[in-house]
Design a protein around this motif. Structure first.
Motif, mmCIF file in Angstrom:
data_model
loop_
_atom_site.group_PDB
_atom_site.id
_atom_site.type_symbol
_atom_site.label_atom_id
_atom_site.label_comp_id
_atom_site.label_asym_id
_atom_site.label_seq_id
_atom_site.Cartn_x
_atom_site.Cartn_y
_atom_site.Cartn_z
ATOM 1 N N ASN A 98 -9.424 8.414 19.627
ATOM 2 C CA ASN A 98 -9.978 9.734 19.943
ATOM 3 C C ASN A 98 -10.445 9.799 21.391
ATOM 4 O OD1 ASN A 98 -9.504 10.413 17.317
ATOM 5 N ND2 ASN A 98 -11.629 10.198 16.653
ATOM 6 N N PHE A 99 -11.053 8.712 21.849
ATOM 7 C CA PHE A 99 -11.550 8.678 23.224
ATOM 8 C C PHE A 99 -10.412 8.861 24.220
ATOM 9 C CE2 PHE A 99 -12.280 5.908 26.960
ATOM 10 C CZ PHE A 99 -13.231 6.682 27.582
ATOM 11 N N PHE A 155 -6.580 11.806 28.062
ATOM 12 C CA PHE A 155 -5.219 12.046 28.524
ATOM 13 C C PHE A 155 -4.635 13.351 27.988
ATOM 14 C CE2 PHE A 155 -5.701 7.409 28.721
ATOM 15 C CZ PHE A 155 -5.397 7.203 30.054
ATOM 16 N N GLY A 156 -4.927 13.695 26.758
ATOM 17 C CA GLY A 156 -4.287 14.843 26.139
ATOM 18 C C GLY A 156 -2.825 14.562 25.821
ATOM 19 N N ASP A 189 0.378 8.317 26.087
ATOM 20 C CA ASP A 189 -0.536 7.550 26.938
ATOM 21 C C ASP A 189 -1.758 7.094 26.153
ATOM 22 O OD1 ASP A 189 1.149 7.877 29.068
ATOM 23 O OD2 ASP A 189 0.098 9.640 29.859
ATOM 24 N N ALA A 190 -2.276 7.976 25.303
ATOM 25 C CA ALA A 190 -3.451 7.598 24.510
ATOM 26 C C ALA A 190 -3.136 6.433 23.601
ATOM 27 C CB ALA A 190 -3.932 8.803 23.696
ATOM 28 N N ASP A 191 -1.963 6.446 22.940
ATOM 29 C CA ASP A 191 -1.587 5.336 22.070
ATOM 30 C C ASP A 191 -1.403 4.054 22.857
ATOM 31 O OD1 ASP A 191 -1.675 6.973 19.915
ATOM 32 O OD2 ASP A 191 0.496 7.352 19.830
ATOM 33 N N ARG A 192 -0.818 4.175 24.058
ATOM 34 C CA ARG A 192 -0.565 2.985 24.880
ATOM 35 C C ARG A 192 -1.885 2.305 25.261
ATOM 36 N NH1 ARG A 192 2.278 5.413 28.058
ATOM 37 N NH2 ARG A 192 4.282 4.985 27.049
ATOM 38 N N SER A 201 7.315 -0.519 19.703
ATOM 39 C CA SER A 201 7.506 -0.146 18.309
ATOM 40 C C SER A 201 6.422 0.778 17.802
ATOM 41 C CB SER A 201 7.536 -1.414 17.434
ATOM 42 O OG SER A 201 6.314 -2.110 17.561
ATOM 43 N N LEU A 202 5.318 0.902 18.597
ATOM 44 C CA LEU A 202 4.189 1.699 18.148
ATOM 45 C C LEU A 202 3.996 2.953 18.977
ATOM 46 C CD1 LEU A 202 1.661 -1.207 17.615
ATOM 47 C CD2 LEU A 202 3.049 -0.073 15.876
#
Length: 283
Positions: A68-69, A74-75, A79-82, A127-128
């Protein structure tokens, strides 16, 4: 414009050293968050909540505080997952910068301290995550502001000068009787009667015969004795009073007030295209 700079580190010692380097460079410690591997979730359960709204789809997992942070920063879900995956095994340093220059300076310091390039490790997370974005080590992004009206309170201090009476000293008079020995010299006269008998051998005369009868002679002795008396004389008068004076004194102090700088950003507030990103790389 408030900016948030983030840096991911492989180990806690690098992250701590980065915080020290930021402080040595003149940045305020309260604007720097340090989250080590063991406490990332706990820290960002508190920290990310200050970034206001999050940019996440309704079907995105909202159970991850770190996710969430990064989503709020980033929106961009990729990028948030990375960054979320990178911080699962690393430590995170977050800097809340007030200007773009300060943000760029913080990003340079984080890079020099060893912040990892998250996208260099993209194969590990392929993979993610979805397609990789531009290369980035320490990155900074606009901090999202809440919708609606906002208010800055302008506060001004005023100096108020009054008076109060304080005791600065005084005089106390106390009288007492003291005795001291004195002495004076005086001449005294004293009388003594002396009887003198002189033997004679001569014929009695007519005068002697006339005096030849009973008779008495008395002679009194006198002497002077000292007579002592005392007189009291006022030799000094001591008075107690007050002399009142007035003076002007200048009081100097410092008062504070809020000053607000208003920048017109109308021309810079045009909508971003779908390809625009709010996160910038320092590498």
């Amino acid at each position: 414009m408030a900016l948030t700079v983030i840096g991911v580190f492989d180990n806690a010692s690098q992250a701590r050293q980065a915080v020290e380097n930021l402080v040595d460079a003149g940045m305020m410690r309260q604007n720097i968050d340090l989250s080590l591997q063991s406490d990332l979730t706990a820290d960002y359960g508190n920290t990310y909540s200050t970034t206001n709204s999050t940019h996440m789809d309704d079907d995105k997992d909202t159970g991850s505080s770190i996710g969430n942070f990064f989503s709020s920063l980033f929106g961009n879900d990729d990028d948030a997952d990375r960054y979320t995956k990178a911080t699962e095994t690393g430590s995170l340093v977050t800097v809340h910068a007030q200007t773009e220059d300060e943000a760029e300076k913080a990003a340079d310091i984080l890079d020099e301290a060893g912040a990892v390039d998250v996208n260099e490790r993209t194969p590990v997370y392929d993979s993610l995550t979805s397609q990789p974005s531009a290369s980035m080590g320490a990155a900074f992004t606009d901090t999202k502001q809440p919708d609606g009206d906002q208010t800055i309170k302008v506060i001004e201090e005023n100096l108020e000068v009054g008076k109060r009476i304080v005791e600065t000293g005084g005089v106390r008079l106390r009288s007492r009787i003291v005795a001291k020995p004195v002495e004076e010299s005086i001449r005294l006269r004293e009388e003594r009667v002396s009887v003198q008998r002189n033997p004679v051998n001569r014929p009695a005369t007519a005068a002697d015969l006339n005096a030849f009868q009973d008779g008495r002679i008395e002679l009194t002795e006198h002497k002077e004795v000292p007579v002592v008396s005392k007189t009291a004389t006022v030799v000094e008068e001591i008075s107690v009073g007050k002399d009142v004076t007035e003076r002007d004194e200048v009081i100097r102090d410092t008062v504070r007030k809020t000053e607000v700088d208003i920048d017109d950003t109308t021309n810079s507030m045009k909508p971003k295209s779908d390809g625009d990103e709010v996160t910038y790389s320092t590498k």
